[in-house]
Design an enzyme around this catalytic site. Sequence first.
Site, PDB file in Angstrom:
ATOM      1  N   GLY A 242       2.161   5.347 -11.893  1.00 32.76           N
ATOM      2  CA  GLY A 242       2.275   3.542 -11.349  1.00 32.76           C
ATOM      3  C   GLY A 242       3.905   3.571 -10.587  1.00 32.76           C
ATOM      4  O   GLY A 242       3.413   4.634  -9.906  1.00 32.76           O
ATOM      5  N   GLU A 264       4.360   9.802 -13.085  1.00 37.59           N
ATOM      6  CA  GLU A 264       4.253  10.281 -12.267  1.00 37.59           C
ATOM      7  C   GLU A 264       4.339   9.266 -11.117  1.00 37.59           C
ATOM      8  O   GLU A 264       2.819   8.387 -11.711  1.00 37.59           O
ATOM      9  CB  GLU A 264       2.478  10.833 -12.060  1.00 37.59           C
ATOM     10  CG  GLU A 264       1.549  11.514 -11.222  1.00 37.59           C
ATOM     11  CD  GLU A 264       0.715  10.532 -10.424  1.00 37.59           C
ATOM     12  OE1 GLU A 264       1.248  10.060  -8.834  1.00 37.59           O
ATOM     13  OE2 GLU A 264       0.168  10.168  -9.824  1.00 37.59           O
TER      14      GLU A 264
HETATM   15  O1  LIG Z   1      -1.999   7.007  -7.497  1.00 33.01           O
HETATM   16  C1  LIG Z   1      -2.352   8.576  -7.638  1.00 33.01           C
HETATM   17  C2  LIG Z   1      -3.568   9.184  -7.739  1.00 33.01           C
HETATM   18  C3  LIG Z   1      -3.634  10.452  -8.032  1.00 33.01           C
HETATM   19  C4  LIG Z   1      -5.014  11.211  -7.416  1.00 33.01           C
HETATM   20  C5  LIG Z   1      -5.062  12.501  -7.105  1.00 33.01           C
HETATM   21  O2  LIG Z   1      -4.696  13.007  -9.278  1.00 33.01           O
HETATM   22  O3  LIG Z   1      -5.563  12.726  -6.376  1.00 33.01           O
END
Ligand SMILES: O=CCCCC(=O)O
Length: 492
Positions: A242, A264
């Site tokens: 997020g 992440e």
């Molecule tokens: O916003 C992040 C999602 C990640 C998407 C991905 O794994 O490319």
Amino acid sequence: MLDQHTDLKSLLKDPSLLVEAAYLGGEWVQGDEGTFDVTNPARGDVIAKVADLSREQIAEAIDKAYVAQKDWASWTGKERAAVLRKWFDLMMENQDDLGTILTAEQGKPLAEAKGEIAYGASFIEFFGEEAKRIYGETIPGHQRDKRIMVMKQPIGVAASITPWNFPNAMITRKAAPALAAGCSFVGRPAKETPLSALVMGVLAERAGIPKGVFSIVTSSRSSDAGKEFCENPKVRKLTFTGSTEVGRILLKQAADQVMKCSMELGGNAPFIVFDDADLDAAVDGAIMCKFRNNGQTCVCANRIYVQAGVYDEFAKRLKAKVEKMKVGDGLAEGTDLGPLINADAIDKVQEHIADAKAKGAKVILGDGQPMEGAGHYLPPTILTGVTQDMQVARDETFGPMAPLFKFDDVDDVIAMANDTIFGLASYFYAKDLSRVYKVAEALEYGIVGVNTGIISTEVAPFGGVKQSGLGREGSHHGIEDYLEMKYVCMSV
Ligand SMILES: O=CCCCC(=O)O
């Protein structure tokens, strides 16, 4: 297509995949706080009423996960792998229905949604295989009578908080390594997209994942889950995807329990096109990267830097392709760009466009005007003459707006690309080999795409540096975040 007369269930081959109850400790339960509405961003109408769990119910899921984890950890890696393989197979067998549910609540075009299901499933396949390869280590002793062994053991209960933009894959990318490692998992999906999470509960049950090992706790209040996950001593690991803003709050909350955290977080991806790039490939890469999920992806290009010699030509070719993209309902044939998730998302894109225009940028396509109707539709915009003093240079737009910055010098563009608190993904197009190496080394990012606009795969370590996060997801590194090392020293 979904309209006010069509029930989402009627679009599914297996209507039992659509559930509104929460999956708590292997049981389907109603919420003590009632229900909350899930809406279709393409039309704005309510498509489901999902169980709104209380904080006490979230704690109950954690209690059940705590008990179930002990037995799950005693299974061999091969036994866990077999169940995970079944879960993967069920996802792929039901890919069409899972895609339809995802599009209905999130908005992305059906082909992209089905792509997300395959991507999400790939983490279950990959980490199921890794379950058999959780190797420890022996280390030569430091004294003649000493033997040293390093064991890898599951952390325990892992709790996750996941976003609405990838409502399937962000769950599997966390749950699969957790379960493969022998942890149990309690996930709180975003309130906008709980149906894609709950269907994973249905398939987990069908795959034979033991009760309590995988729970989905739906709730309209994100702070309830955040607080319970951070304050409950039975949770030993928090994993979050997020915004950086929320990530900071969770890290502070988790500090009291000294809990392991994977974060992440936000990005502000630079996408650099050098004079020697294959220009058509760069245009195609920029479109895939910028407009994936309509710009609502943490690794989407946020700033497109183009070297002066190819700037005008790149802008012309980009415009020619983007203006052909079809905006519409994700469930309709031929749609390239679905709706944005909500009205706030539209406001943010408009704010970036207005700020850039006020500081001298020029609109060559679009202009941030929403389409008529109830859906959150915003046709794509391209801006030229964008500079570092504009808001888009600092903040993630998270929408369909491509800002083109002009540069002359390699060192300057690297300095501009790195001039951000974020460090998730970056991209560049160039042919000169020495430049390719030097630029890849100089970019302060966890991920660098060279001559490609798509970098996501289950076999590679996904994650950011600086304020884009902590830890890596995917690849053999991804399982380490769910394991503890235990050093055993033996005197013989
Ligand atoms: O916003 C992040 C999602 C990640 C998407 C991905 O794994 O490319």
